[in-house]
Design an enzyme around this catalytic site. Sequence first.
Site, PDB file in Angstrom:
ATOM      1  CG  ASP A  80      -6.519   7.370   5.756  1.00 51.47           C
ATOM      2  OD1 ASP A  80      -6.879   7.380   6.948  1.00 51.47           O
ATOM      3  OD2 ASP A  80      -6.424   8.398   5.067  1.00 51.47           O
ATOM      4  CE1 TYR A  96      -3.694  11.805   2.586  1.00 52.46           C
ATOM      5  CE2 TYR A  96      -3.366  11.383   4.934  1.00 52.46           C
ATOM      6  CZ  TYR A  96      -3.375  10.945   3.616  1.00 52.46           C
ATOM      7  OH  TYR A  96      -3.057   9.638   3.348  1.00 52.46           O
ATOM      8  CB  THR A 156      16.938   0.894   3.471  1.00 50.78           C
ATOM      9  OG1 THR A 156      16.855   1.415   4.806  1.00 50.78           O
ATOM     10  CG2 THR A 156      15.993   1.660   2.563  1.00 50.78           C
ATOM     11  CG  LEU A 157      18.489  -0.158   7.779  1.00 54.11           C
ATOM     12  CD1 LEU A 157      18.391   0.415   9.189  1.00 54.11           C
ATOM     13  CD2 LEU A 157      19.848   0.157   7.162  1.00 54.11           C
ATOM     14  CB  THR A 204      -0.923   0.029   1.232  1.00 55.07           C
ATOM     15  OG1 THR A 204      -0.123  -0.025   2.418  1.00 55.07           O
ATOM     16  CG2 THR A 204      -1.888  -1.149   1.219  1.00 55.07           C
ATOM     17  CD  GLU A 228      10.769   5.218   4.022  1.00 53.40           C
ATOM     18  OE1 GLU A 228      10.999   5.144   2.804  1.00 53.40           O
ATOM     19  OE2 GLU A 228      10.415   6.275   4.580  1.00 53.40           O
ATOM     20  CD  GLU A 278     -10.769  -1.376   3.675  1.00 52.28           C
ATOM     21  OE1 GLU A 278     -11.792  -2.024   3.384  1.00 52.28           O
ATOM     22  OE2 GLU A 278     -10.386  -0.390   3.021  1.00 52.28           O
ATOM     23  CB  THR A 312       1.570  -5.909   6.798  1.00 52.27           C
ATOM     24  OG1 THR A 312       2.755  -5.231   6.343  1.00 52.27           O
ATOM     25  CG2 THR A 312       0.919  -6.642   5.639  1.00 52.27           C
ATOM     26  CB  ALA A 354       2.129   3.694  10.058  1.00 55.40           C
TER      27      ALA A 354
END
Length: 636
Positions: A257, A530, A324-325, A193, A322, A260, A263, A272
């Site tokens: 948002d 937003y 990368t590690l 997502t 993100e 649904e 994860t 998040a």
Amino acid sequence: MAAKRNAVTTEAPESSAPPGEGTLLALDPRLSMRVESVIPKKRHEALKWFGWGYNDSQFFAKDGVICFRGDKYPLARSELTGFTQWVKNKFQLTVDSAKPYPQMPHSYPRPVENAPFLRELKDTTKADHSLEGIDRLVRCHGQTLNDIYSLWHNKFRRIPDLVVWPRCHDEVVQLVRLAHKHNVMLVPFGGGTSVSGAVTCPQNESRMICALDTSQMNRLLWLNRENLTVCFESGIVGQDLERVLKEQGLTVGHEPDSYEFSTLGGWVATRASGMKKNVYGNIEDLVVRVRMVTPTGTLERECSAPRVSCGPDFNHVIMGSEGTLGVITEVVLKVRPLPKVRRYGSLAFPNFEDGVLFMREVARRRCQPASVRLMDNEQFMFGQALKPEKSWWESVKDGLKQRYVTSWKGIDLTQICAATLLFEGDLKDVQRQEALIYEIASQFNGFPAGAQNGERGYILTFVIAYIRDFGLNQGIVAESFETSVPWDRCSLLCRSVKQRLATECHKHGIAMFMSSCRVTQTYDSGACIYFYFGFRCVGVPNPVEIFEAIEHSARDEILSCGGSLSHHHGVGKIRTHWYRDAVTETGSSLFSAAKRHLDPKNIFALGNLLPQVEEGDHKKIEALAASSSTPPKAKL
């Protein structure tokens, strides 16, 4: 030793239990489980391969009217005449019922194969894997406008060459070791997502790319009722996690948002935020402990105590990394008892500035309900247009309400804005909070607008995401982006960014566009904002390139007004341009040093945060790492 009734575990390795509690937890396996997910292993059987959401849920045009199919959302089987008219007025566009959505391709980019890796994968691991084209395609991207446009126009040159489904932490350890040994790139893939380009395959990667799909790692490993903590594997989807906890009378309360489909591992990897963070906190407030597998060992904090003073917190090295590690495999979270009362509400304000002052006062007094979100006039009118066709009596009632607002309250409908409210807790606490919120609203010319509008506005959040794909089908490109900003610059930033978007549209000869904003999260010192932006692209060459150029300018404006690079979407690939300035050269060097230590061969070469390593630099990286070996698990 007697078993504790409030602690549960599974057949997972001992290391997945909290230190010092493994013996007690192993005695009561009653609630441990593998969770049956709403998303099957073959994602495309339930979810769209070419866009957002469920296969059976979609906006479409019928006889010139926009409709919505599917029964999972409030707009189920609705004809949206108001929305149809809104699109016509805003974009001078009549919807075309004959325009088809893209068809699933029959050919795919040829995979790059690393034979020694594939051979050892088959011989030494139990993880399922696939070389099928469709399995690879649906895991090559996230949900940016560029991702979806590229899918529709068959522009991806590189997609994963292989998909692997590990089932537990130990299988991830095996896979990472193999990838490190054979120099295979890994892409951790959860819900897909991402709207930052974070999981999109680097198009210039020459090595074999393996998508490590965490969907089969979705077990509840243990639950401790006394401590109100739970351990899940990272691949569990948000709605599955909450469904399992609800059966136990508990909740994490994290509701982004994308809840649904996203994860737990993705929440941690992007830092998040959820719609109910006012009560439950953002992900960094909910995480107690997290495990991440890297090429040089497993990074995790040894202790599950509520707070420790033991140098830098390595949970925060993992959060926001993100992909990368390494690969996040297990997460210990705080849980709360389910609220006894859940109530919705809404407020109307004469203008956006009054609404912002209300939000500021609520934050100052720290009396936020579970969710309070303020929409500007453009977004308010957009929401009104999304209402299904009304009966005669409903139309009469709406007319009376409008007369009350315009004639008796003296409010200009071109300025009015609204806030949606969600209250959760015990009955007396909710009643006290409702009274206080409505009292504060009255100080800023606000007045109650009904519980039904509040509930509808909250739930419609999950439907709005489907509009982007319908817009693209009809010749409109649109996307959202967000930021956070101090309170004293909140209104200024909103005005300035919308003005910058208008200026850039005119510069590119775009006449039909829309921009709107909402204040979605409040803090002591600032808020999250937003933005929604879209324009009619019929006849516009390279519309996505132009959209990205305009959004780039808007991000420059955000930063110049004191806003952040991102509040919760993350940096990904689309915001790497600003990352060094955001964290300073020293900060980016520190991250690079951690990257080199944990991932010396750069097998997690997603190109997020810092710009992608150029093709040809891998040999330099390999030379630096030639003497490195894979040490045993290192707990930090």
